[in-house]
Structure formats: structure tokens, C-alpha cells
Design a protein around this motif. Structure first.
Motif, PDB file in Angstrom:
ATOM      1  N   GLU A 344     -10.965   3.467 -11.440  1.00  0.00           N
ATOM      2  CA  GLU A 344     -12.252   3.876 -10.856  1.00  0.00           C
ATOM      3  C   GLU A 344     -12.221   3.707  -9.323  1.00  0.00           C
ATOM      4  OE1 GLU A 344     -16.872   2.441 -11.359  1.00  0.00           O
ATOM      5  OE2 GLU A 344     -15.368   1.565 -12.682  1.00  0.00           O
ATOM      6  N   ILE A 345     -11.613   2.608  -8.876  1.00  0.00           N
ATOM      7  CA  ILE A 345     -11.544   2.322  -7.432  1.00  0.00           C
ATOM      8  C   ILE A 345     -10.687   3.365  -6.714  1.00  0.00           C
ATOM      9  CG2 ILE A 345     -10.578   0.663  -5.759  1.00  0.00           C
ATOM     10  CD1 ILE A 345     -11.634  -1.574  -7.676  1.00  0.00           C
ATOM     11  N   VAL A 346      -9.511   3.675  -7.287  1.00  0.00           N
ATOM     12  CA  VAL A 346      -8.618   4.654  -6.640  1.00  0.00           C
ATOM     13  C   VAL A 346      -9.285   6.032  -6.621  1.00  0.00           C
ATOM     14  CG1 VAL A 346      -6.376   5.816  -6.794  1.00  0.00           C
ATOM     15  CG2 VAL A 346      -6.523   3.353  -7.229  1.00  0.00           C
ATOM     16  N   LYS A 347      -9.921   6.390  -7.728  1.00  0.00           N
ATOM     17  CA  LYS A 347     -10.607   7.687  -7.802  1.00  0.00           C
ATOM     18  C   LYS A 347     -11.729   7.765  -6.768  1.00  0.00           C
ATOM     19  CE  LYS A 347     -13.026  10.495 -11.208  1.00  0.00           C
ATOM     20  NZ  LYS A 347     -13.394  10.568 -12.624  1.00  0.00           N
ATOM     21  N   CYS A 348     -12.460   6.660  -6.655  1.00  0.00           N
ATOM     22  CA  CYS A 348     -13.565   6.601  -5.690  1.00  0.00           C
ATOM     23  C   CYS A 348     -13.055   6.838  -4.264  1.00  0.00           C
ATOM     24  CB  CYS A 348     -14.249   5.236  -5.830  1.00  0.00           C
ATOM     25  SG  CYS A 348     -15.339   4.832  -4.488  1.00  0.00           S
ATOM     26  N   ILE A 349     -11.914   6.243  -3.939  1.00  0.00           N
ATOM     27  CA  ILE A 349     -11.344   6.421  -2.588  1.00  0.00           C
ATOM     28  C   ILE A 349     -10.956   7.884  -2.381  1.00  0.00           C
ATOM     29  CG2 ILE A 349      -9.382   5.825  -1.094  1.00  0.00           C
ATOM     30  CD1 ILE A 349      -9.464   3.006  -2.451  1.00  0.00           C
ATOM     31  N   LEU A 350     -10.266   8.448  -3.374  1.00  0.00           N
ATOM     32  CA  LEU A 350      -9.796   9.839  -3.243  1.00  0.00           C
ATOM     33  C   LEU A 350     -10.967  10.820  -3.152  1.00  0.00           C
ATOM     34  CD1 LEU A 350      -6.782   9.713  -5.718  1.00  0.00           C
ATOM     35  CD2 LEU A 350      -6.648  10.395  -3.320  1.00  0.00           C
ATOM     36  N   GLN A 351     -12.101  10.442  -3.741  1.00  0.00           N
ATOM     37  CA  GLN A 351     -13.242  11.365  -3.739  1.00  0.00           C
ATOM     38  C   GLN A 351     -14.327  10.939  -2.747  1.00  0.00           C
ATOM     39  OE1 GLN A 351     -14.325  11.599  -7.935  1.00  0.00           O
ATOM     40  NE2 GLN A 351     -12.924  13.327  -8.149  1.00  0.00           N
ATOM     41  N   SER A 352     -13.958  10.064  -1.829  1.00  0.00           N
ATOM     42  CA  SER A 352     -14.968   9.498  -0.924  1.00  0.00           C
ATOM     43  C   SER A 352     -15.427  10.474   0.156  1.00  0.00           C
ATOM     44  CB  SER A 352     -14.399   8.256  -0.242  1.00  0.00           C
ATOM     45  OG  SER A 352     -13.271   8.641   0.542  1.00  0.00           O
ATOM     46  N   GLY A 353     -14.651  11.540   0.366  1.00  0.00           N
ATOM     47  CA  GLY A 353     -14.984  12.460   1.450  1.00  0.00           C
ATOM     48  C   GLY A 353     -14.439  11.994   2.790  1.00  0.00           C
ATOM     49  N   SER A 354     -13.725  10.884   2.802  1.00  0.00           N
ATOM     50  CA  SER A 354     -13.163  10.345   4.049  1.00  0.00           C
ATOM     51  C   SER A 354     -12.017  11.230   4.535  1.00  0.00           C
ATOM     52  CB  SER A 354     -12.626   8.937   3.785  1.00  0.00           C
ATOM     53  OG  SER A 354     -11.866   8.501   4.887  1.00  0.00           O
ATOM     54  N   ASP A 355     -11.814  11.249   5.861  1.00  0.00           N
ATOM     55  CA  ASP A 355     -10.633  11.950   6.365  1.00  0.00           C
ATOM     56  C   ASP A 355      -9.624  10.968   6.963  1.00  0.00           C
ATOM     57  OD1 ASP A 355     -11.942  11.276   8.623  1.00  0.00           O
ATOM     58  OD2 ASP A 355     -12.249  13.330   9.363  1.00  0.00           O
ATOM     59  N   ALA A 356      -9.770   9.697   6.618  1.00  0.00           N
ATOM     60  CA  ALA A 356      -8.811   8.686   7.080  1.00  0.00           C
ATOM     61  C   ALA A 356      -7.450   8.927   6.435  1.00  0.00           C
ATOM     62  CB  ALA A 356      -9.316   7.298   6.688  1.00  0.00           C
ATOM     63  N   THR A 357      -6.389   8.564   7.144  1.00  0.00           N
ATOM     64  CA  THR A 357      -5.052   8.636   6.536  1.00  0.00           C
ATOM     65  C   THR A 357      -5.013   7.645   5.384  1.00  0.00           C
ATOM     66  OG1 THR A 357      -4.092   9.233   8.639  1.00  0.00           O
ATOM     67  CG2 THR A 357      -2.586   8.346   6.985  1.00  0.00           C
ATOM     68  N   LEU A 358      -4.546   8.104   4.240  1.00  0.00           N
ATOM     69  CA  LEU A 358      -4.586   7.279   3.035  1.00  0.00           C
ATOM     70  C   LEU A 358      -3.174   6.904   2.588  1.00  0.00           C
ATOM     71  CD1 LEU A 358      -5.952   6.069   0.510  1.00  0.00           C
ATOM     72  CD2 LEU A 358      -6.067   8.385  -0.445  1.00  0.00           C
ATOM     73  N   ILE A 359      -2.923   5.600   2.495  1.00  0.00           N
ATOM     74  CA  ILE A 359      -1.606   5.116   2.049  1.00  0.00           C
ATOM     75  C   ILE A 359      -1.748   4.662   0.597  1.00  0.00           C
ATOM     76  CG2 ILE A 359       0.237   3.420   2.463  1.00  0.00           C
ATOM     77  CD1 ILE A 359      -1.020   3.198   5.377  1.00  0.00           C
ATOM     78  N   LEU A 360      -1.068   5.342  -0.305  1.00  0.00           N
ATOM     79  CA  LEU A 360      -1.130   4.994  -1.728  1.00  0.00           C
ATOM     80  C   LEU A 360       0.134   4.225  -2.095  1.00  0.00           C
ATOM     81  CD1 LEU A 360      -2.438   8.436  -3.049  1.00  0.00           C
ATOM     82  CD2 LEU A 360      -3.748   6.292  -2.912  1.00  0.00           C
ATOM     83  N   ASP A 361      -0.051   2.992  -2.567  1.00  0.00           N
ATOM     84  CA  ASP A 361       1.094   2.120  -2.843  1.00  0.00           C
ATOM     85  C   ASP A 361       0.917   1.475  -4.220  1.00  0.00           C
ATOM     86  OD1 ASP A 361       3.487   0.665  -1.968  1.00  0.00           O
ATOM     87  OD2 ASP A 361       2.211  -1.110  -1.850  1.00  0.00           O
ATOM     88  N   ALA A 362       2.000   0.927  -4.717  1.00  0.00           N
ATOM     89  CA  ALA A 362       2.002   0.035  -5.887  1.00  0.00           C
ATOM     90  C   ALA A 362       1.140   0.551  -7.044  1.00  0.00           C
ATOM     91  CB  ALA A 362       1.584  -1.373  -5.435  1.00  0.00           C
ATOM     92  N   ASP A 363       0.063  -0.202  -7.405  1.00  0.00           N
ATOM     93  CA  ASP A 363      -0.696   0.159  -8.602  1.00  0.00           C
ATOM     94  C   ASP A 363      -1.435   1.490  -8.464  1.00  0.00           C
ATOM     95  OD1 ASP A 363       0.113  -1.845 -10.330  1.00  0.00           O
ATOM     96  OD2 ASP A 363      -1.232  -3.297  -9.390  1.00  0.00           O
ATOM     97  N   ALA A 364      -1.738   1.889  -7.238  1.00  0.00           N
ATOM     98  CA  ALA A 364      -2.338   3.226  -7.079  1.00  0.00           C
ATOM     99  C   ALA A 364      -1.334   4.266  -7.573  1.00  0.00           C
ATOM    100  CB  ALA A 364      -2.710   3.479  -5.622  1.00  0.00           C
ATOM    101  N   LEU A 365      -0.048   4.027  -7.309  1.00  0.00           N
ATOM    102  CA  LEU A 365       0.992   4.966  -7.748  1.00  0.00           C
ATOM    103  C   LEU A 365       1.143   4.911  -9.272  1.00  0.00           C
ATOM    104  CD1 LEU A 365       3.612   4.131  -4.981  1.00  0.00           C
ATOM    105  CD2 LEU A 365       2.011   6.049  -5.020  1.00  0.00           C
ATOM    106  N   ASN A 366       1.070   3.694  -9.807  1.00  0.00           N
ATOM    107  CA  ASN A 366       1.178   3.570 -11.268  1.00  0.00           C
ATOM    108  C   ASN A 366       0.020   4.271 -11.970  1.00  0.00           C
ATOM    109  OD1 ASN A 366       3.559   2.123 -11.057  1.00  0.00           O
ATOM    110  ND2 ASN A 366       2.479   0.172 -10.817  1.00  0.00           N
ATOM    111  N   ILE A 367      -1.147   4.191 -11.369  1.00  0.00           N
ATOM    112  CA  ILE A 367      -2.314   4.879 -11.942  1.00  0.00           C
ATOM    113  C   ILE A 367      -2.090   6.398 -11.902  1.00  0.00           C
ATOM    114  CG2 ILE A 367      -4.749   5.423 -11.451  1.00  0.00           C
ATOM    115  CD1 ILE A 367      -4.993   2.383 -10.612  1.00  0.00           C
ATOM    116  N   ILE A 368      -1.581   6.875 -10.771  1.00  0.00           N
ATOM    117  CA  ILE A 368      -1.357   8.322 -10.641  1.00  0.00           C
ATOM    118  C   ILE A 368      -0.312   8.796 -11.652  1.00  0.00           C
ATOM    119  CG2 ILE A 368      -0.424  10.102  -9.071  1.00  0.00           C
ATOM    120  CD1 ILE A 368      -1.769   8.323  -6.792  1.00  0.00           C
ATOM    121  N   SER A 369       0.724   7.958 -11.865  1.00  0.00           N
ATOM    122  CA  SER A 369       1.768   8.419 -12.793  1.00  0.00           C
ATOM    123  C   SER A 369       1.253   8.498 -14.233  1.00  0.00           C
ATOM    124  CB  SER A 369       3.031   7.562 -12.689  1.00  0.00           C
ATOM    125  OG  SER A 369       2.727   6.220 -12.950  1.00  0.00           O
TER     126      SER A 369
END
Ligand SMILES: NC(=O)C1=CN([C@@H]2O[C@H](COP(=O)(O)OP(=O)(O)OC[C@H]3O[C@@H](n4cnc5c(N)ncnc54)[C@H](O)[C@@H]3O)[C@@H](O)[C@H]2O)[C@@H](O)CC1
Ligand SMILES: Nc1ncnc2c1ncn2[C@@H]1O[C@H](COP(=O)(O)OP(=O)(O)O)[C@@H](O)[C@H]1O
Ligand SMILES: [K+]
Length: 521
Positions: A344-369
Motif C-alpha cells: 500500500e505504501i509503495v503504491k501510494c508513493i507511485l500514485q502520489s502525483g509527485s515529480d520527485a526522482t524516485l529511487i526504488l530499492d530492496a522491498d519495493a523491488l520485491n513488491i514489484i516483482s
């Protein structure tokens, strides 16, 4: 920054120098040979107890131009008074024109010469130095038969081994074609660093690499004009100077605001490490969004940070969305764990509307996989996305085996980056950083960094470089990887390869940044 070339690129540079600009091939060859022979002489000079006549040097060659370089080098050493032998392997047919030319000089000077016979290989124990000139960048297939036997013999004996251009059996490009390779102590390589000697396993076979200018008509500045594709590059220490100067009238809000979504109920360390290294890499404000259990420890370890929390009952996504749009750079994933709540947290970040550079690491990557639909969110995310998988995470992301990824790390990172429109930082002993048209291979760092938390520190350094004001994010990410490795090298010196730990790497960052200033300013 320096270019890293493969055999196709080197052949173009060779051809351009010889055919287009008219530099005679033998001139290049004589200079190549001289750089090898003078290097061997320098090593021999350190064996002060022996006179030149007592120092024995054997060149092992086949009948291509690498062998021709070797013949010219041994001739120069023979003429300087060393005890020399040419050991030739190869079919009956004549060699290249250059090889036959050099062999003729060897014959005229009556330099001792032996031909290799399969299954009856000459023992090479008696030599102080072996010059390896069997295969250069012309290697095209697996090494077998008599050649393989000679390589085994070279690797068996204790002589100092100096490879000409590249250790025989090693490919200059991103993929290895042979299992059999000379393990050199030194490699004198011509004109440019070779990709295959910077990537593993090649880096282990090349020993110390000396790049010698042999007079190619192409320099680092104009190499791109000669080649069609963008070659890979490596960052150098002096590139750290490209970090834009901090504004004298800047404030904490202008030096980069970083949001770190990291740490879960039982894993806090990753968040602390990321936060500490982000501050050590120049970020102005670091806000950590973590599980409430980590708050006290975070504020004790990194008191400069700001802390927002979620708990088991409430993911606090409204607050998180707000801080995403506040941030210039977001790190998501270190120690976040894989759970419905972290998804839920990773999804919220991706859908936040932010234009900040986003670094996806570790468990964010495991969630995506585990969840294909996240690629859809990534493609719609407004800012740049940087993904930093280690080889295991890349295996989960792509379905490729670890062996396949390690055997072709550049291609894997490049394909992934192109397919998903992200900057890919594929972490390993030689980390590859790429976007659709740039490839960097990292050369700093050491195996002491193979310790828990090193990757969390890297996310903070990448965030620092994202906030530093570079236009080119891929270069900035590659520079961050290089700086992180330099901090690791500093730890090797101070704490030692066995005792160094990730927090030490974060703490060594300041020395990397300041040492560079005193070195170059
Ligand atoms: N002007 C020149 O000609 C220069 C040449 N240079 C040297 O030339 C080298 C490249 O020379 P070449 O292109 O002749 O090739 P190499 O000398 O590297 O290879 C020798 C030959 O081995 C054959 N071969 C490849 N893989 C094999 C295998 N597994 N088993 C058996 N045979 C195999 C190839 O057909 C090739 O003709 C460079 O590495 C460098 O040392 C440098 O001196 C720069 C100048
Ligand atoms: N042998 C090595 N040589 C150089 N760098 C290394 C080596 N082993 C690991 N590293 C670096 O250390 C970091 C490890 O990251 P990662 O595997 O994500 O660790 P963690 O998840 O524990 O934080 C990467 O940046 C990697 O490139
Ligand atoms: K060689």
C-alpha cells in the motif's frame, strides 16, 4: 570519465589509425611492444639481486597480431641483455603479415625459439617472467587443445605473468566466450581500458592493468565520433569535482529535500542507514517515513532527520502523499518488508502525483516483482525512476537466473532499463548503471562491502547526487555508485575488509568528499 571498449570498437580504432590517418601498423606495434618490454624491465629492475643475464623471460605466442606484439617485445628485451625464449603455438600455416615480419627479425637475431607440441608442453618453471601473447582482442571462441594446455601451464607456474593487451582467453567485450583464461599479474593494455577487464570475472584475471598510449589516432575526446554505438564508460576520481557547487546563499530547503519510506516493525536499520548517508551526501532535509517502532532509535541515531510514522493499523497514506509532493527525491523500499501494508505504501508513493526522482530499492523491488501492475504505475509516475536491484532482486524481477544475470550484467541492465523506462543500477562487485543510451560500469569498492546495509547506504548517496543539481540523472547515479565504492575503499583502509560495516561506509563519505577537494582544488 573514461571509455571502455570491446574488440569491435578497438578494431575500428585500429583501422581508423592505420587506414584513414596512415599511421603504419608496425609503428603502433613497435610502441605497443615497447610499452610491454619497458614495463617488464621495470619489474625486473626490482629483482636487484640478479643481473640481466640471470633473468629469464619467456614469451608465449600464437600467430596473430597479439603474438606479433609479443615477439617485438621479447626482441627488445633480448637486445637489452635478458635471457629470452619464444614459445610459439599454432598451426603450420603462416601467421598474419605482422607476425611473419616480427618472426623474421627473431630468426635473424637467432633468439631461442621453440614450437609447442600438443600433449608435450614445455615446462615453464624456470622463467622469472612470462609474457602472455597468445590471444589478444582477436579471441573469437573457446580455447581448447594445445592452447588450453599452455594456459594451464602458465597458470601453474610461479613466474610473474604480464599479459599483452588482455589475458589470453579473456574477451574484451561484455560476454565471455572461453572458460580457459590466463591469470595475469599485470596486463599492459593498448589505448583504452577494455570492458571485459572491468567486469567480473575478467577483472580477477587481468591483475593490475596499465593502459598504454601507443599512438592510436583516436583519443578519449573523439572516440565517440569513430564509433556508432555509445560505448560503456567508467567514472574516475576527478569526476567527483563535477558536483555543482553549493549555493552560498542556499538554505536547507534548497539543498534537497529527501523522503525516505523505509523500515518496518522489526527492521529499522535500513532507514537509519539511508538517512545518515543522505545527510552525509549533501541533502538539506531528510524526512523518514517509517514504522512507529523505529522513531526513537531514528531520532537518536540521526537526530537531524524528521520522522513521520505509520503503524500496524494505519498506513498513514494521506500524510505520505503530502510528503511525496514536498520531496525533491524519494527513496522507497529499504527494510520496508513485503506485506499488504508495504504494498500500500509503495503504491501510494507511485500514485502520489509527485515529480520527485524516485529511487526504488530492496522491498519495493520485491513488491514489484510479485505484482506486475506496479509497472503500469511506474510508467505513469511523473518523475524519473531509478531502480537499484542487486543480482538476486534482478533475478526476481526478470525471472532470469543469477548465473544468467552475472554472465551478462550489462545487457540485462540495459534491456531492463529500456523496457521499463527507468535508470537501472544493477548492484554487484562491478555495478552497472544505465538508461536507454548510457552505460557505466563501476570500478570502485571492494568485497568488504558485501555486508548487510551497504545497499541502504547507497540509496542515500544516490539521493544526495539527485539533489546536487546535475542535469543528467544517469551520470549522477553512476557518480553516486562510484562515491559509495570510494567510501568502501576508505573503510577497507581504516576498519579492514573483515570488520568494516555499512555504518562505517556512511561515515566515510565525508572523507571521500573532502579528500577530493584537497586533491583537486
Ligand atoms: N596495428 C596492429 O596490427 C596492432 C595490433 N595490436 C595487437 O593485435 C591484437 C589483435 O590481433 P589479431 O586480431 O590478429 O588477433 P589475436 O592475435 O588476438 O588472435 C590471434 C588469432 O587467433 C585466432 N583465434 C581466436 N580465438 C581462438 C581460439 N579460441 N583458439 C585458437 N585460435 C583462436 C583468431 O582467428 C586470430 O587470428 C591486439 O590484441 C594487440 O595485441 C596492437 O599491437 C595494436 C596495433
Ligand atoms: N565484492 C564487492 N565489490 C564491490 N562492491 C560490492 C561488493 N559486494 C557488494 N558490493 C556493493 O555493496 C552494495 C550491497 O548492496 P545490497 O546487496 O543491496 O546490500 P544490502 O541489501 O545489505 O543493503 C552494493 O552497492 C554493491 O555494489
Ligand atoms: K594476451
Amino acid at each position: 570519465m573514461k571509455y571502455l571498449l570491446d574488440s569491435v570498437a578497438m578494431k575500428k580504432i585500429d583501422e581508423y589509425s592505420i587506414k584513414t590517418t596512415g599511421i603504419p601498423s608496425v609503428v603502433l606495434m613497435e610502441r605497443a611492444a615497447l610499452s610491454v618490454s619497458s614495463f617488464v624491465e621495470k619489474l625486473a629492475y626490482n629483482k636487484k639481486d640478479s643481473g640481466k643475464k640471470d633473468i629469464s623471460i619467456c614469451v608465449v605466442c600464437t600467430k596473430g597480431n597479439n603474438g606479433a606484439d609479443g615477439l617485438a617485445a621479447i626482441r627488445q628485451l633480448y637486445l637489452h641483455g635478458y635471457k629470452t625464449l619464444v614459445y610459439e603455438a599454432g598451426r603450420k600455416e603462416p601467421g598474419t603479415d605482422e607476425y611473419e615480419l616480427q618472426k623474421n627479425i627473431i630468426k635473424n637475431l637467432e633468439i631461442p625459439f621453440e614450437c609447442a607440441v600438443q600433449d608435450n608442453i614445455l615446462p615453464l618453471d624456470e622463467y622469472d617472467f612470462i609474457i602472455d601473447a597468445m590471444f589478444g582482442i582477436g579471441l573469437s571462441r573457446d580455447v581448447t587443445g594445445v592452447y588450453a594446455q599452455i594456459i594451464d601451464e602458465i597458470n601453474r607456474v610461479s613466474a610473474v605473468k604480464v599479459a599483452v593487451d588482455i589475458p589470453s582467453g579473456l574477451s574484451a567485450g561484455i560476454v565471455q566466450v572461453s572458460n580457459k583464461k590466463v591469470k595475469a599479474d599485470y596486463t599492459v593494455t593498448f589505448g583504452f581500458d577494455k570492458t571485459g577487464m572491468v567486469l567480473y570475472p575478467g577483472r580477477k584475471y587481468a591483475g593490475k592493468v596499465i593502459v598504454s598510449d601507443i599512438g592510436f589516432a583516436v583519443s578519449q575526446d573523439n572516440v565517440q565520433k569513430i564509433l556508432e554505438n555509445n560505448p560503456a564508460r567508467m567514472i574516475e576520481k576527478k569526476d567527483i569535482l563535477m558536483i555543482p557547487e553549493r549555493e552560498a546563499d542556499g538554505n536547507k530547503g534548497t539543498s534537497g529535500k529527501v523522503l525516505i519510506a523505509a523500515g518496518s516493525r522489526s527492521m529499522g536499520g535500513a532507514a537509519f542507514m539511508s538517512a545518515q548517508s543522505a545527510y552525509r551526501s549533501g541533502c538539506g532535509l531528510v524526512r523518514v517515513f517509517t514504522h512507529e517502532n523505529n522513531k526513537n532509535a531514528l531520532l537518536t541515531l540521526v537526530p537531524e532527520s524528521i520522522c513521520d510514522t505509520y503503524n500496524d493499523k494505519n498506513s498513514n497514506c494521506d500524510e505520505l502523499t503530502k510528503w511525496c509532493t514536498w520531496a525533491d527525491c524519494i527513496i522507497a523500499g529499504p527494510g520496508l518488508s513485503v506485506s499488504g501494508q508495504s504494498e500500500e505504501i509503495v503504491k501510494c508513493i507511485l500514485q502520489s502525483g509527485s515529480d520527485a526522482t524516485l529511487i526504488l530499492d530492496a522491498d519495493a523491488l520485491n513488491i514489484i516483482s510479485e505484482n506486475e501492475e506496479y509497472y503500469e504505475y511506474i510508467s505513469r509516475y511523473k518523475g524519473k525512476v531509478i531502480m537499484t536491484p542487486h543480482v538476486g532482486e534482478m533475478s526476481r524481477l526478470t525471472g532470469k537466473s543469477v548465473g544468467q544475470i552475472k554472465g551478462n550484467s550489462v545487457e540485462t541492465a540495459l534491456c531492463y532499463s529500456k523496457e521499463h523506462g527507468v535508470i537501472c543500477v544493477l548492484k554487484d562487485a562491478a555495478t552497472v548503471v544505465c538508461d536507454h543510451d548510457n552505460i557505466y560500469i563501476n570500478t570502485s569498492g571492494n568485497c568488504g562491502m558485501a555486508t548487510g546495509g551497504s545497499g541502504d547506504v547507497l540509496t542515500g548517496v544516490i539521493a544526495g547526487m539527485m539533489c546536487a543539481g546535475f542535469d543528467d540523472e544517469c551520470f549522477a547515479a553512476a557518480l553516486a555508485v562510484y562515491i559509495h565504492g570510494c567510501a568502501g575503499d576508505m573503510c577497507r583502509k581504516n576498519q579492514g575488509i573483515f570488520s568494516m560495516k555499512a555504518w562505517d561506509i556512511a561515515e566515510s563519505l565525508s572523507t571521500v568528499f573532502t579528500q577530493n577537494n584537497t586533491d583537486y582544488n
